[in-house]
Design a protein around this motif. Sequence first.
Motif, short mmCIF file in Angstrom:
data_model
loop_
_atom_site.label_atom_id
_atom_site.label_comp_id
_atom_site.label_asym_id
_atom_site.label_seq_id
_atom_site.Cartn_x
_atom_site.Cartn_y
_atom_site.Cartn_z
N ARG A 108 0.81 -1.22 0.00
CA ARG A 108 0.00 0.00 0.00
C ARG A 108 0.85 1.27 0.00
O ARG A 108 0.52 2.25 -0.65
CB ARG A 108 -0.89 -0.06 1.24
CG ARG A 108 -1.86 1.03 1.38
CD ARG A 108 -2.85 0.67 2.47
NE ARG A 108 -3.66 1.83 2.77
CZ ARG A 108 -4.77 1.79 3.50
NH1 ARG A 108 -5.19 0.64 3.97
NH2 ARG A 108 -5.45 2.86 3.73
N ASP A 211 -9.84 -9.09 -4.82
CA ASP A 211 -10.37 -7.75 -4.58
C ASP A 211 -11.88 -7.74 -4.86
O ASP A 211 -12.29 -7.96 -5.99
CB ASP A 211 -9.64 -6.77 -5.52
CG ASP A 211 -10.13 -5.33 -5.38
OD1 ASP A 211 -10.94 -5.06 -4.47
OD2 ASP A 211 -9.69 -4.49 -6.20
N ASP B 183 -9.96 5.15 -0.53
CA ASP B 183 -9.36 3.94 -1.12
C ASP B 183 -7.90 3.78 -0.71
O ASP B 183 -7.23 4.77 -0.41
CB ASP B 183 -9.48 3.99 -2.65
CG ASP B 183 -10.83 3.47 -3.13
OD1 ASP B 183 -11.69 3.18 -2.28
OD2 ASP B 183 -11.02 3.35 -4.35
N PRO B 184 -7.40 2.53 -0.73
CA PRO B 184 -6.00 2.32 -0.34
C PRO B 184 -5.00 2.95 -1.31
O PRO B 184 -3.91 3.35 -0.91
CB PRO B 184 -5.84 0.80 -0.30
CG PRO B 184 -7.00 0.24 -1.06
CD PRO B 184 -8.10 1.26 -0.96
N GLY B 213 -6.14 2.54 8.81
CA GLY B 213 -5.66 1.97 7.56
C GLY B 213 -4.51 2.77 6.98
O GLY B 213 -4.56 4.00 6.92
N LYS B 245 -10.73 -6.05 9.71
CA LYS B 245 -12.05 -5.85 9.10
C LYS B 245 -12.05 -4.55 8.32
O LYS B 245 -11.58 -3.53 8.82
CB LYS B 245 -13.13 -5.77 10.19
CG LYS B 245 -13.41 -7.10 10.87
CD LYS B 245 -14.40 -7.91 10.06
CE LYS B 245 -14.82 -9.18 10.79
NZ LYS B 245 -15.73 -10.00 9.96
N GLN B 246 -12.60 -4.60 7.13
CA GLN B 246 -12.67 -3.42 6.29
C GLN B 246 -13.89 -2.60 6.69
O GLN B 246 -15.02 -3.05 6.56
CB GLN B 246 -12.76 -3.85 4.84
CG GLN B 246 -12.74 -2.70 3.87
CD GLN B 246 -13.02 -3.20 2.46
OE1 GLN B 246 -12.45 -4.16 2.00
NE2 GLN B 246 -13.94 -2.53 1.79
N HIS B 249 -14.98 1.89 3.88
CA HIS B 249 -13.99 2.31 2.89
C HIS B 249 -13.00 1.18 2.62
O HIS B 249 -12.54 0.53 3.56
CB HIS B 249 -13.19 3.52 3.38
CG HIS B 249 -14.00 4.78 3.45
ND1 HIS B 249 -13.72 5.78 4.34
CD2 HIS B 249 -15.07 5.20 2.75
CE1 HIS B 249 -14.58 6.78 4.17
NE2 HIS B 249 -15.42 6.44 3.21
N ALA B 250 -12.66 1.00 1.34
CA ALA B 250 -11.73 -0.07 0.98
C ALA B 250 -10.39 0.07 1.71
O ALA B 250 -9.72 -0.91 2.01
CB ALA B 250 -11.51 -0.09 -0.53
N GLY B 251 -10.01 1.33 2.01
CA GLY B 251 -8.71 1.54 2.64
C GLY B 251 -8.74 1.54 4.16
O GLY B 251 -7.70 1.64 4.80
N ILE B 253 -8.72 -0.31 6.95
CA ILE B 253 -8.51 -1.64 7.54
C ILE B 253 -7.16 -1.68 8.24
O ILE B 253 -6.17 -1.17 7.73
CB ILE B 253 -8.64 -2.74 6.45
CG1 ILE B 253 -8.43 -4.13 7.03
CG2 ILE B 253 -7.70 -2.51 5.27
CD1 ILE B 253 -8.89 -5.26 6.14
N GLN B 255 -4.15 -3.77 9.23
CA GLN B 255 -3.56 -5.00 8.72
C GLN B 255 -2.14 -5.18 9.23
O GLN B 255 -1.36 -4.23 9.23
CB GLN B 255 -3.48 -4.95 7.18
CG GLN B 255 -4.73 -5.40 6.49
CD GLN B 255 -4.66 -5.06 5.01
OE1 GLN B 255 -4.25 -3.98 4.63
NE2 GLN B 255 -5.06 -6.00 4.19
#
Lengths: 378, 287
Positions: A108, A211, B183-184, B213, B245-246, B249-251, B253, B255
């Motif tokens: 990322r 995805d 988004d990421p 995230g 868990k997301q 928003h896709a970003g 999370i 991790q």
Amino acid sequence: MKIHEYQSKRIFAKYGVPIPNGKVAITPQEAYDAAKDLGGRVIIKSQVLVGGRGKAGGVKLANNPDEAKERAAEILGMDIKGLTVRKVLVDEASNIASEIYLGITNDREKRMPVMMVSAEGGVDIEEVARVSPEKIIKVHINPLLGLQGYQIRDIAASIELPRRNWKEFGVIANGLWKAYKGTDATLAEVNPLIITAEETLLAVDGKMLIDDSSLFRHPDLAEMRDIDTEAETETIAREHDLAYIQLDGEIGCMVNGAGLAMTTMDIVNLFGGSPANFLDIGGGANAEKVAAAFRIILSDPKVKAVLINIFGGITRGDEVAKGILEAIEEVKPTVPMVVRLVGTNAEEGRALLADADMLTAETLVEAAQKAVAAAKEA
Amino acid sequence: MSILVNKDTRLLVQGITGNEGLFHTQQMVAYGTNVVAGVTPGKGGEWVMDGKVPVFDSVKLAAEATGANASVIFVPARFAADAIFEAADAGLDLIVCITEGVPVSDMMRVRAYIDQIDTRLLGPNCPGLLTPGEAKVGIIPGNIAIPGNVGAVSRSGTLTYEVLYALKQKGMGASTCVGIGGDPVNGTNFIDVLAMFEDDPATDKVVMLGEIGGTDEEKAAEFIATKMTKPVAAFIAGQTAPPGKQMGHAGAIIQSGSGAAADKIKALEEAGVRVAKHPEELPDLLS
């Protein structure tokens, strides 16, 4: 989206990565038949979407078809970290000389895929990354160029792969990259990639994450979704296009927008409550969506109060209030509710709700305090 | 003054004849934004907005005919990367992608390309920008903010509206509000916008809204500590979010031990940023 080991390995095989001969079985008898076809000595592997299957007793060796049947009977129906085993993969057993880790994921920070390789395969790679990160070789892949031949040779040299295996390794690394790209994966992992006693390479375990946003162009992969692994409410939420995640608390939250939904959870916590869920109903809080959200939130028996937090921007507050009232009429919730409306026409909206004897709030702090108090009284 | 958009922005709308595109074009025009053209492949020659805005088949044709210098994208996710490449190749200065759900593999290709040229991309999965009293590009409700000296930058939509509205209630206004998206992989990060606010004479202080995230907030903290003179207040959403868990928003999370709210708050506080416990504290932290 997670997919199973057998699905991941079949995708790898399609892109030229060698995998063991194997068959999926859903009964002990099928495992027996599979073992017989595969020559007797097999590994029975539970197919559940969770790590640590081996430690949980979900992976076992069988020396002949009768043993395969027994082992499969033990594993099928087993509970592994809350998931029931419904399928096993029966793979031809291999003679392992050594184990390598090979994986691709998205970096990322660098905004590009990264191939990661370690000569210490077969173990939890996140653990290796934490304890001895120097043992993981990382090679970034330019998304406009793809994986280059020299990068693969560099990796092979870095992990001191025997030269006789370089060509094979090149085919595998390239195949894994093509599988990753071709499926819009966010993780493609072979762990372990083994060097067999016969000095060849074989991908004996595989894992992929796809995805979710790319599934529109992969209908075949979308069908692989195993809904057994998620809470039923999360499945229903997805069908209604709501983002929902169940938590352990007692205050249900219904919010428009993901950032504001997280904020609402945080402020409930700040004022001494605990959020029961994350729920983003998205833009335009119409009655149908609100009703679906109510049903999902209230299906959790721990919920003692519901906090509805809606910012009316382009969607007007009075429209939102009408939608909430219609949904309440339909679902008839029994727990107290606090509604906080703010933004365009919020006063009109709050007036409508107050007329219907709803608890309303103007600020986020007031809403959180009222919801926490309501949950404590309940 | 302001950043990125103002009354001189000549905007074109990609996907102008779709439901979302048309609705928000009406809103943008009503706010006073200079919408000069729309693009929908196959509908070139038509007009929208009661014959005031011409529709073209391509961004290149639209830009040549109208002198558009910025684009806002409302096309479906599957066409978003193509729309961004098209706008970039037509030489526009600014591209704002509102579309949610763009595959991350598409965005990695887009970003690798955009980084090589002189176009700025905002988003995807963002609410766009608002320079109060001058122009609105995207979907931020125009009536929630007044002109002022606070620069706002955020990864979120409604949380941003919430804060702009809270500022307005206290009589405080914004120079420009920028939604960078959830988004990421996106086009513009916190530090890009912070640098623009630092250089903007109309901006005296900055509010930054982050969430769990990634590590963009940590990078922003370092930038603030070393490169910024203007005061910054912040709020980070997701302190109660579980790892792995997301969160919508896709970003958003947490991790592999990275991306937690506590780490971001710590980094920002160490950089001298005033971090709010909840968004309603922000107006006080800025005054």
